[in-house]
Design a protein around this motif. Structure first.
Motif, PDB file in Angstrom:
ATOM      1  N   LEU A  27       0.803  -1.221   0.000  1.00 60.64           N
ATOM      2  CA  LEU A  27       0.000   0.000   0.000  1.00 60.64           C
ATOM      3  C   LEU A  27       0.835   1.271   0.000  1.00 60.64           C
ATOM      4  O   LEU A  27       0.389   2.322  -0.442  1.00 60.64           O
ATOM      5  N   PHE A  28       2.064   1.192   0.546  1.00 60.41           N
ATOM      6  CA  PHE A  28       2.945   2.357   0.680  1.00 60.41           C
ATOM      7  C   PHE A  28       4.376   1.884   0.476  1.00 60.41           C
ATOM      8  O   PHE A  28       4.836   0.984   1.172  1.00 60.41           O
ATOM      9  N   ASN A  29       5.067   2.472  -0.485  1.00 59.52           N
ATOM     10  CA  ASN A  29       6.410   2.018  -0.812  1.00 59.52           C
ATOM     11  C   ASN A  29       7.410   3.175  -0.735  1.00 59.52           C
ATOM     12  O   ASN A  29       7.568   3.918  -1.698  1.00 59.52           O
ATOM     13  N   PRO A  30       8.081   3.352   0.420  1.00 58.08           N
ATOM     14  CA  PRO A  30       9.125   4.382   0.491  1.00 58.08           C
ATOM     15  C   PRO A  30      10.349   3.907  -0.294  1.00 58.08           C
ATOM     16  O   PRO A  30      10.800   2.778  -0.122  1.00 58.08           O
ATOM     17  N   GLN A  31      10.861   4.762  -1.173  1.00 57.01           N
ATOM     18  CA  GLN A  31      11.924   4.331  -2.074  1.00 57.01           C
ATOM     19  C   GLN A  31      13.284   4.934  -1.763  1.00 57.01           C
ATOM     20  O   GLN A  31      14.291   4.258  -1.893  1.00 57.01           O
ATOM     21  N   SER A  32      13.317   6.196  -1.398  1.00 62.22           N
ATOM     22  CA  SER A  32      14.600   6.820  -1.079  1.00 62.22           C
ATOM     23  C   SER A  32      14.364   8.009  -0.156  1.00 62.22           C
ATOM     24  O   SER A  32      13.250   8.520  -0.052  1.00 62.22           O
ATOM     25  N   VAL A  33      15.446   8.417   0.498  1.00 65.48           N
ATOM     26  CA  VAL A  33      15.358   9.534   1.433  1.00 65.48           C
ATOM     27  C   VAL A  33      16.540  10.464   1.207  1.00 65.48           C
ATOM     28  O   VAL A  33      17.645  10.018   0.878  1.00 65.48           O
ATOM     29  N   GLN A  34      16.284  11.753   1.379  1.00 61.06           N
ATOM     30  CA  GLN A  34      17.323  12.773   1.351  1.00 61.06           C
ATOM     31  C   GLN A  34      17.105  13.639   2.581  1.00 61.06           C
ATOM     32  O   GLN A  34      15.976  14.058   2.853  1.00 61.06           O
ATOM     33  N   ILE A  35      18.179  13.899   3.305  1.00 58.73           N
ATOM     34  CA  ILE A  35      18.077  14.709   4.522  1.00 58.73           C
ATOM     35  C   ILE A  35      19.012  15.901   4.397  1.00 58.73           C
ATOM     36  O   ILE A  35      20.218  15.739   4.173  1.00 58.73           O
ATOM     37  N   ASP A  36      18.453  17.103   4.503  1.00 60.01           N
ATOM     38  CA  ASP A  36      19.207  18.348   4.470  1.00 60.01           C
ATOM     39  C   ASP A  36      18.918  19.102   5.751  1.00 60.01           C
ATOM     40  O   ASP A  36      17.815  19.628   5.926  1.00 60.01           O
ATOM     41  N   GLY A  37      19.885  19.122   6.658  1.00 60.89           N
ATOM     42  CA  GLY A  37      19.668  19.774   7.946  1.00 60.89           C
ATOM     43  C   GLY A  37      18.564  19.065   8.701  1.00 60.89           C
ATOM     44  O   GLY A  37      18.689  17.890   9.034  1.00 60.89           O
ATOM     45  N   GLU A  38      17.474  19.788   8.943  1.00 64.03           N
ATOM     46  CA  GLU A  38      16.330  19.211   9.660  1.00 64.03           C
ATOM     47  C   GLU A  38      15.184  18.839   8.720  1.00 64.03           C
ATOM     48  O   GLU A  38      14.089  18.522   9.175  1.00 64.03           O
ATOM     49  N   VAL A  39      15.424  18.873   7.419  1.00 64.67           N
ATOM     50  CA  VAL A  39      14.363  18.587   6.450  1.00 64.67           C
ATOM     51  C   VAL A  39      14.578  17.205   5.848  1.00 64.67           C
ATOM     52  O   VAL A  39      15.649  16.889   5.344  1.00 64.67           O
ATOM     53  N   VAL A  40      13.535  16.393   5.921  1.00 59.80           N
ATOM     54  CA  VAL A  40      13.544  15.036   5.379  1.00 59.80           C
ATOM     55  C   VAL A  40      12.651  15.015   4.150  1.00 59.80           C
ATOM     56  O   VAL A  40      11.529  15.524   4.181  1.00 59.80           O
ATOM     57  N   ARG A  41      13.168  14.430   3.065  1.00 62.19           N
ATOM     58  CA  ARG A  41      12.378  14.252   1.846  1.00 62.19           C
ATOM     59  C   ARG A  41      12.399  12.768   1.490  1.00 62.19           C
ATOM     60  O   ARG A  41      13.468  12.190   1.302  1.00 62.19           O
ATOM     61  N   VAL A  42      11.217  12.176   1.402  1.00 60.72           N
ATOM     62  CA  VAL A  42      11.100  10.754   1.073  1.00 60.72           C
ATOM     63  C   VAL A  42      10.346  10.611  -0.240  1.00 60.72           C
ATOM     64  O   VAL A  42       9.231  11.109  -0.376  1.00 60.72           O
ATOM     65  N   VAL A  43      10.977   9.931  -1.192  1.00 62.28           N
ATOM     66  CA  VAL A  43      10.312   9.586  -2.446  1.00 62.28           C
ATOM     67  C   VAL A  43       9.555   8.299  -2.157  1.00 62.28           C
ATOM     68  O   VAL A  43      10.125   7.326  -1.653  1.00 62.28           O
ATOM     69  N   ARG A  44       8.250   8.324  -2.447  1.00 58.38           N
ATOM     70  CA  ARG A  44       7.420   7.164  -2.125  1.00 58.38           C
ATOM     71  C   ARG A  44       6.355   6.981  -3.186  1.00 58.38           C
ATOM     72  O   ARG A  44       6.080   7.882  -3.968  1.00 58.38           O
ATOM     73  N   SER A  45       5.798   5.796  -3.224  1.00 63.36           N
ATOM     74  CA  SER A  45       4.688   5.536  -4.128  1.00 63.36           C
ATOM     75  C   SER A  45       3.599   4.806  -3.353  1.00 63.36           C
ATOM     76  O   SER A  45       3.842   4.244  -2.284  1.00 63.36           O
ATOM     77  N   PHE A  46       2.431   4.853  -3.911  1.00 61.06           N
ATOM     78  CA  PHE A  46       1.274   4.176  -3.337  1.00 61.06           C
ATOM     79  C   PHE A  46       0.774   3.180  -4.380  1.00 61.06           C
ATOM     80  O   PHE A  46       0.017   3.554  -5.277  1.00 61.06           O
ATOM     81  N   PRO A  47       1.228   1.910  -4.318  1.00 67.21           N
ATOM     82  CA  PRO A  47       0.856   0.923  -5.334  1.00 67.21           C
ATOM     83  C   PRO A  47      -0.645   0.752  -5.534  1.00 67.21           C
ATOM     84  O   PRO A  47      -1.089   0.435  -6.633  1.00 67.21           O
ATOM     85  N   GLY A  48      -1.431   0.972  -4.503  1.00 67.96           N
ATOM     86  CA  GLY A  48      -2.882   0.827  -4.615  1.00 67.96           C
ATOM     87  C   GLY A  48      -3.527   1.859  -5.518  1.00 67.96           C
ATOM     88  O   GLY A  48      -4.654   1.667  -5.976  1.00 67.96           O
ATOM     89  N   ASP A  49      -2.819   2.962  -5.807  1.00 67.76           N
ATOM     90  CA  ASP A  49      -3.367   3.986  -6.698  1.00 67.76           C
ATOM     91  C   ASP A  49      -3.696   3.407  -8.063  1.00 67.76           C
ATOM     92  O   ASP A  49      -4.684   3.788  -8.691  1.00 67.76           O
ATOM     93  N   ALA A  50      -2.856   2.486  -8.549  1.00 62.26           N
ATOM     94  CA  ALA A  50      -3.082   1.892  -9.870  1.00 62.26           C
ATOM     95  C   ALA A  50      -4.388   1.104  -9.922  1.00 62.26           C
ATOM     96  O   ALA A  50      -4.984   0.952 -10.977  1.00 62.26           O
ATOM     97  N   LEU A  51      -4.831   0.618  -8.760  1.00 67.26           N
ATOM     98  CA  LEU A  51      -6.075  -0.150  -8.691  1.00 67.26           C
ATOM     99  C   LEU A  51      -7.258   0.699  -8.244  1.00 67.26           C
ATOM    100  O   LEU A  51      -8.365   0.192  -8.086  1.00 67.26           O
ATOM    101  N   GLY A  52      -7.001   1.983  -7.984  1.00 68.75           N
ATOM    102  CA  GLY A  52      -8.065   2.866  -7.521  1.00 68.75           C
ATOM    103  C   GLY A  52      -8.404   2.693  -6.049  1.00 68.75           C
ATOM    104  O   GLY A  52      -9.476   3.109  -5.603  1.00 68.75           O
ATOM    105  N   LEU A  53      -7.499   2.084  -5.276  1.00 66.53           N
ATOM    106  CA  LEU A  53      -7.734   1.901  -3.839  1.00 66.53           C
ATOM    107  C   LEU A  53      -7.531   3.215  -3.095  1.00 66.53           C
ATOM    108  O   LEU A  53      -6.730   4.056  -3.515  1.00 66.53           O
ATOM    109  N   PRO A  54      -8.232   3.401  -1.986  1.00 65.86           N
ATOM    110  CA  PRO A  54      -7.997   4.607  -1.195  1.00 65.86           C
ATOM    111  C   PRO A  54      -6.596   4.563  -0.584  1.00 65.86           C
ATOM    112  O   PRO A  54      -6.008   3.499  -0.410  1.00 65.86           O
ATOM    113  N   ARG A  55      -6.076   5.728  -0.270  1.00 67.52           N
ATOM    114  CA  ARG A  55      -4.769   5.801   0.378  1.00 67.52           C
ATOM    115  C   ARG A  55      -4.839   5.106   1.736  1.00 67.52           C
ATOM    116  O   ARG A  55      -5.878   5.112   2.409  1.00 67.52           O
TER     117      ARG A  55
END
Length: 141
Positions: A27-55
């Protein structure tokens, strides 16, 4: 092996697959993370979106460990969701700040950031997924 034994084995395998294995990744696939100081950025996907499932409805836990054993008195920093929430953002990159971890982020050697997400189907928690990153800083002597 009789039919009843096979049925129990199938139930145990299904329970393991949903509640122990990282079933949240369905349902939730975190793929990568970048951290700059106190800011976290996570690239993620929601596989259920392809099937029209709710988040998914999920909880999270973040932990920051200083690389230096005695930094911050030897303590790690941690934050977690007070209750599961439904993710609704369509942005493939989640971004947030972690000021609660300043005492651990300030280690001159660096730190390890770890996050754990757990999705829920009703009240039943699925097996969690994890993502981590090590931020090393050059220490001059």
């Amino acid at each position: 092996m009789n039919r009843a034994d096979r049925a129990w084995l199938a139930v145990l395998a299904l329970a393991w697959a949903l509640f122990v294995a990282p079933a949240t990744r369905l349902l939730f696939n975190p793929q990568s993370v970048q951290i700059d100081g106190e800011v976290v950025r996570v690239v993620r996907s929601f596989p259920g979106d392809a099937l029209g499932l709710p988040r998914p409805v999920m909880s999270y836990s973040e932990t920051v460990h200083p690389l230096t054993a005695g930094h911050n008195g030897g303590h790690f920093c941690q934050a977690s969701s007070p209750r599961p929430v439904q993710y609704v953002s369509r942005n493939p990159v989640g971004q947030w700040s972690i000021p609660w971890a300043r005492a651990c982020l300030s280690d001159p050697a660096g730190f390890v950031w770890e996050a754990r997400w757990q999705a829920y189907v009703g009240l039943l928690p699925l097996g969690p997924v994890r993502l981590s990153a090590t931020v090393s800083r050059e220490v001059s002597k």
